[in-house]
Design a protein around this motif. Sequence first.
Motif, PDB file in Angstrom:
ATOM      1  N   ASP A   1       0.791  -1.226   0.000  1.00 39.89           N
ATOM      2  CA  ASP A   1       0.000   0.000   0.000  1.00 39.89           C
ATOM      3  C   ASP A   1       0.824   1.278   0.000  1.00 39.89           C
ATOM      4  O   ASP A   1       0.328   2.346   0.350  1.00 39.89           O
ATOM      5  CB  ASP A   1      -0.974  -0.002   1.188  1.00 39.89           C
TER       6      ASP A   1
ATOM      7  N   HIS B   1       3.365  -5.333   3.072  1.00 34.49           N
ATOM      8  CA  HIS B   1       2.456  -6.163   3.851  1.00 34.49           C
ATOM      9  C   HIS B   1       2.308  -7.542   3.202  1.00 34.49           C
ATOM     10  O   HIS B   1       1.813  -7.656   2.067  1.00 34.49           O
ATOM     11  CB  HIS B   1       1.069  -5.515   3.947  1.00 34.49           C
TER      12      HIS B   1
ATOM     13  N   HIS C   1       1.511  -6.412  14.005  1.00 38.89           N
ATOM     14  CA  HIS C   1       2.262  -6.425  12.741  1.00 38.89           C
ATOM     15  C   HIS C   1       3.655  -6.954  13.035  1.00 38.89           C
ATOM     16  O   HIS C   1       4.338  -6.449  13.920  1.00 38.89           O
ATOM     17  CB  HIS C   1       2.326  -5.019  12.136  1.00 38.89           C
TER      18      HIS C   1
ATOM     19  N   ARG D   1      -7.582 -10.630   2.206  1.00 35.17           N
ATOM     20  CA  ARG D   1      -7.627  -9.177   1.952  1.00 35.17           C
ATOM     21  C   ARG D   1      -8.409  -8.906   0.664  1.00 35.17           C
ATOM     22  O   ARG D   1      -9.272  -8.041   0.616  1.00 35.17           O
ATOM     23  CB  ARG D   1      -6.190  -8.654   1.863  1.00 35.17           C
TER      24      ARG D   1
ATOM     25  N   ARG E   1     -12.449  -9.703   0.584  1.00 38.02           N
ATOM     26  CA  ARG E   1     -13.468  -8.891   1.265  1.00 38.02           C
ATOM     27  C   ARG E   1     -13.781  -7.613   0.501  1.00 38.02           C
ATOM     28  O   ARG E   1     -14.678  -6.860   0.899  1.00 38.02           O
ATOM     29  CB  ARG E   1     -13.004  -8.559   2.689  1.00 38.02           C
TER      30      ARG E   1
ATOM     31  N   GLY F   1      -6.111  -3.831  -0.539  1.00 34.65           N
ATOM     32  CA  GLY F   1      -6.457  -3.710   0.870  1.00 34.65           C
ATOM     33  C   GLY F   1      -7.272  -2.462   1.145  1.00 34.65           C
ATOM     34  O   GLY F   1      -7.628  -1.720   0.225  1.00 34.65           O
ATOM     35  N   ARG F   2      -7.524  -2.238   2.428  1.00 36.88           N
ATOM     36  CA  ARG F   2      -8.301  -1.053   2.795  1.00 36.88           C
ATOM     37  C   ARG F   2      -7.668   0.253   2.311  1.00 36.88           C
ATOM     38  O   ARG F   2      -8.394   1.163   1.901  1.00 36.88           O
ATOM     39  CB  ARG F   2      -8.484  -1.008   4.323  1.00 36.88           C
ATOM     40  N   PRO F   3      -6.318   0.375   2.326  1.00 36.60           N
ATOM     41  CA  PRO F   3      -5.747   1.636   1.838  1.00 36.60           C
ATOM     42  C   PRO F   3      -6.103   1.912   0.372  1.00 36.60           C
ATOM     43  O   PRO F   3      -6.252   3.072  -0.022  1.00 36.60           O
ATOM     44  CB  PRO F   3      -4.235   1.433   2.008  1.00 36.60           C
TER      45      PRO F   3
ATOM     46  N   PHE G   1     -10.521   6.103   6.501  1.00 37.91           N
ATOM     47  CA  PHE G   1     -10.506   5.161   7.636  1.00 37.91           C
ATOM     48  C   PHE G   1     -11.403   5.679   8.760  1.00 37.91           C
ATOM     49  O   PHE G   1     -12.157   4.908   9.357  1.00 37.91           O
ATOM     50  CB  PHE G   1      -9.071   4.937   8.143  1.00 37.91           C
TER      51      PHE G   1
ATOM     52  N   ARG H   1     -10.692  -9.622   8.255  1.00 32.74           N
ATOM     53  CA  ARG H   1     -10.071 -10.614   7.359  1.00 32.74           C
ATOM     54  C   ARG H   1      -9.151 -11.488   8.181  1.00 32.74           C
ATOM     55  O   ARG H   1      -8.872 -11.203   9.343  1.00 32.74           O
ATOM     56  CB  ARG H   1      -9.293  -9.932   6.232  1.00 32.74           C
TER      57      ARG H   1
HETATM   58  P1  AMP Z   1      -5.779  -4.122   5.521  1.00 35.79           P
HETATM   59  O1  AMP Z   1      -4.647  -5.050   5.874  1.00 35.79           O
HETATM   60  O2  AMP Z   1      -6.215  -4.224   4.106  1.00 35.79           O
HETATM   61  O3  AMP Z   1      -6.877  -4.197   6.511  1.00 35.79           O
HETATM   62  O4  AMP Z   1      -5.179  -2.633   5.619  1.00 35.79           O
HETATM   63  C1  AMP Z   1      -4.503  -2.272   6.799  1.00 35.79           C
HETATM   64  C2  AMP Z   1      -3.486  -1.196   6.487  1.00 35.79           C
HETATM   65  O5  AMP Z   1      -4.149   0.036   6.319  1.00 35.79           O
HETATM   66  C3  AMP Z   1      -2.534  -0.960   7.644  1.00 35.79           C
HETATM   67  O6  AMP Z   1      -1.455  -1.845   7.609  1.00 35.79           O
HETATM   68  C4  AMP Z   1      -2.103   0.454   7.428  1.00 35.79           C
HETATM   69  O7  AMP Z   1      -1.035   0.534   6.490  1.00 35.79           O
HETATM   70  C5  AMP Z   1      -3.341   1.093   6.814  1.00 35.79           C
HETATM   71  N1  AMP Z   1      -4.123   1.836   7.815  1.00 35.79           N
HETATM   72  C6  AMP Z   1      -4.726   1.343   8.917  1.00 35.79           C
HETATM   73  N2  AMP Z   1      -5.388   2.312   9.594  1.00 35.79           N
HETATM   74  C7  AMP Z   1      -5.181   3.456   8.897  1.00 35.79           C
HETATM   75  C8  AMP Z   1      -5.600   4.823   9.075  1.00 35.79           C
HETATM   76  N3  AMP Z   1      -6.375   5.203  10.113  1.00 35.79           N
HETATM   77  N4  AMP Z   1      -5.192   5.737   8.160  1.00 35.79           N
HETATM   78  C9  AMP Z   1      -4.432   5.361   7.107  1.00 35.79           C
HETATM   79  N5  AMP Z   1      -3.998   4.097   6.887  1.00 35.79           N
HETATM   80  C10 AMP Z   1      -4.383   3.152   7.767  1.00 35.79           C
END
Ligand code: AMP
Length: 283
Positions: free
Chosen positions: A13, A38, A74, A98, A101, A132-134, A153, A167
């Motif tokens: 990310d 990651h 982590h 990842r 979802r 991923g979420r980012p 977020f 996940r």
């Molecule tokens: P995931 O593994 O897809 O759930 O994404 C998690 C990743 O999102 C983390 O390892 C961070 O790099 C990033 N992340 C988590 N919380 C935040 C946040 N509040 N703002 C920005 N990035 C975040």
Amino acid sequence: MRIDLHTHSRASDGTDTPAELVRQAARAGLDVVAITDHDTAAGWAEAAEAADEVGIQLVRGMEISTRHGRLGVHLLAYGPDPTFPPLAAELERVLHGREARVPTMVARLRALGIDITEDDVRRAAPGAAASGRPHVADALVTLGAVPDRTAAFDRYLGWGRPAHVDRYAVPLATAIAAVTGAGGVSVVAHPWGRGGLGRPDEATFAELRDLGLSGIEVDHQDHGAAARDRLRAIARNLGLVVTGSSDYHGEGKTDHDLGCNTTDPDELERLLELTSSRAAGTA
Ligand code: AMP
Ligand code: ZN
Ligand code: FE
Ligand code: FE
């Protein structure tokens, strides 16, 4: 010697390609940089080629998504063979979880009235081993739904927010054992940073050391001065290596510039000695 042991590229990310990341590290005056995407080694080959070109030392690493009871942890792994089957299988499970979802997150966001598609998310993740979420956050920024990743977020994707979807994460003991078996060393990343539902204390670190943990990432932007002092004392008491790093994500994270925290050369030497003794099969 300036050493930064925790950075992300587009293989996860971050926003730099692995080659750009390494060139930026050289430009920032670093002598050693670790690429720690990651749950993937996908950026290693490109980063290694760039490191040869610019004359900087590359440490091959990754940041594994694990859990320990209720704690989200982590785990930084340096020098593991990513094809070692027990490690490869766990990484695959995280990456698959990842990616799998994304449709649910997209559906939840659409139910909230945001016109986002799975394609928008994939387009935000060029070169990534999984979306991923980012990347969902970046897609939301591109669509104008939020101003930046942090807002995405805070409003939608963080724990307890409406588009948050859990996940798979590797049980921490399994992850440490897999890294050790793969000839690598394990360091807990930003243990007292945000995320997770608590903080490992000295007794927990002692347990983790007995499972094979080698170090603690003490100097990280998520840790204030008091936390750093306390974690450094714990590492000293338990004989764990102390590292410091930026957790650079390119444009993906502000206040995490390359080299903003660094690792003492003696501490890196201790880590590398552990890696080479494992690779040689003597530990
Ligand atoms: P995931 O593994 O897809 O759930 O994404 C998690 C990743 O999102 C983390 O390892 C961070 O790099 C990033 N992340 C988590 N919380 C935040 C946040 N509040 N703002 C920005 N990035 C975040
Ligand atoms: Zn990240
Ligand atoms: Fe992290
Ligand atoms: Fe990180």
